[in-house]
Design an enzyme around this catalytic site. Structure first.
Site, mmCIF file in Angstrom:
data_model
loop_
_atom_site.group_PDB
_atom_site.id
_atom_site.type_symbol
_atom_site.label_atom_id
_atom_site.label_comp_id
_atom_site.label_asym_id
_atom_site.label_seq_id
_atom_site.Cartn_x
_atom_site.Cartn_y
_atom_site.Cartn_z
ATOM 1 N N HIS A 41 41.647 18.276 36.779
ATOM 2 C CA HIS A 41 40.351 18.233 37.446
ATOM 3 C C HIS A 41 39.389 19.323 36.981
ATOM 4 C CE1 HIS A 41 41.379 15.029 40.099
ATOM 5 N NE2 HIS A 41 42.316 15.689 40.728
ATOM 6 N N GLU B 220 51.700 14.170 46.470
ATOM 7 C CA GLU B 220 50.335 14.149 46.999
ATOM 8 C C GLU B 220 49.866 12.758 47.425
ATOM 9 O OE1 GLU B 220 47.744 15.656 43.926
ATOM 10 O OE2 GLU B 220 48.869 14.674 42.340
ATOM 11 N N ASP C 116 44.782 15.936 48.319
ATOM 12 C CA ASP C 116 45.117 14.523 48.147
ATOM 13 C C ASP C 116 46.121 14.064 49.202
ATOM 14 O OD1 ASP C 116 43.582 13.479 45.964
ATOM 15 O OD2 ASP C 116 44.716 14.767 44.625
#
Length: 266
Positions: free
Chosen positions: A54, A156, A182
């Site tokens: 990310h 997650e 998440d």
């Protein structure tokens, strides 16, 4: 507050310490800024996690980040790859990373794929890197390299929780790692920190730490500050990663701006 430096540790020992469930504290790097990474790597964190999923730091920057971490000789460099793709895992390890964090693992089958991507024949499918950074840092004997590399998979999603026991029992997995944002969303949170999902998240975290302990593997989590890291370690997690460089940069800049405007108004 003491300003004494933290004990110096050999980064090569990271995988062994992780497997031994030693309490470890890491820091998260999201920015493609090797000079800043080098400074942070000298502070004494046990490991530096580099976000290849990310963050704004993509594959061309992984190598520079590992060079920056290794330059200080204090922390182990770990890379979160974009997915369970064995090619991405191999590229990350060839930079000399002491381990990979593999996101969005939802089954024991995906966990086995990640493990095999981290290990050479006959235990896995990783290609021997030859005269690149991994050999410089970890040697040229495949079995010895494998012993010094950690395979960490993320829990997650709802599917990962459903297959939690089998994931934790996967041979060769060194640790599970919670992505709380998440995981919260998977449990019904509308945003990270939504109080409506707080009880479900707490129950899930207890399940995860219990499963990891029963299967003798490490269990980590991402947190927003050092105080939260201490709390999670006391709750049964064995490693915790603190915030990120981009978050702290913004927080520091905002605090200085607020202070300047407060003084100006006075």
């Amino acid at each position: 507050m003491s300003t004494a430096p933290s004990p110096r540790r050999d980064p090569v020992s990271f995988a062994a310490r992780l497997r031994g469930r030693d309490p470890l504290v890491g820091y998260w790097i999201a920015l493609d800024n090797p000079a800043a990474t080098e400074r942070i790597a000298g502070l004494g964190y046990d490991y530096i996690g580099v976000d290849g999923q990310h963050g704004v730091l993509h594959q061309p920057g992984w190598q520079a980040a590992m060079l920056a971490v290794d330059a200080r000789g204090r922390s182990a460099g770990v890379i979160r790859v974009p997915s369970p793709d064995p090619v991405a895992i191999g590229i990350a390890l060839d930079t000399g990373a002491r381990g990979v964090i593999v996101p969005m693992v939802e089954s024991a089958e995906q966990a086995r794929t990640a493990v095999r991507a981290c290990r050479h024949h006959p235990a896995g499918t990783r290609s021997l890197g030859g005269p690149v950074r991994a050999e410089l840092r970890l040697g040229s004997v495949p079995a010895e390299i494998d012993d010094r590399v950690a395979c960490i998979v993320m829990i997650e999603t709802a599917a990962a929780l459903d297959d939690l026991e089998a994931i934790c029992a996967t041979e060769g997995i060194d640790a599970v790692y919670v992505g709380p944002a998440d995981l919260s969303a998977a449990l019904g949170a509308r945003w990270f920190g939504d109080p409506a999902a707080a009880d479900a998240l707490a129950a899930a975290l207890e399940r995860i730490t219990d499963a990891a302990r029963r299967h003798g593997i490490a269990c980590g989590i991402h947190v927003m500050d050092g105080e939260s890291a201490a709390k999670r370690l006391a709750q049964g997690f064995t490693f915790a990663t603190v915030s990120s460089d981009i978050t702290h940069l913004q927080q520091a800049a905002a605090a200085h701006l607020a202070a300047a405007r407060c003084l100006d108004a006075a």
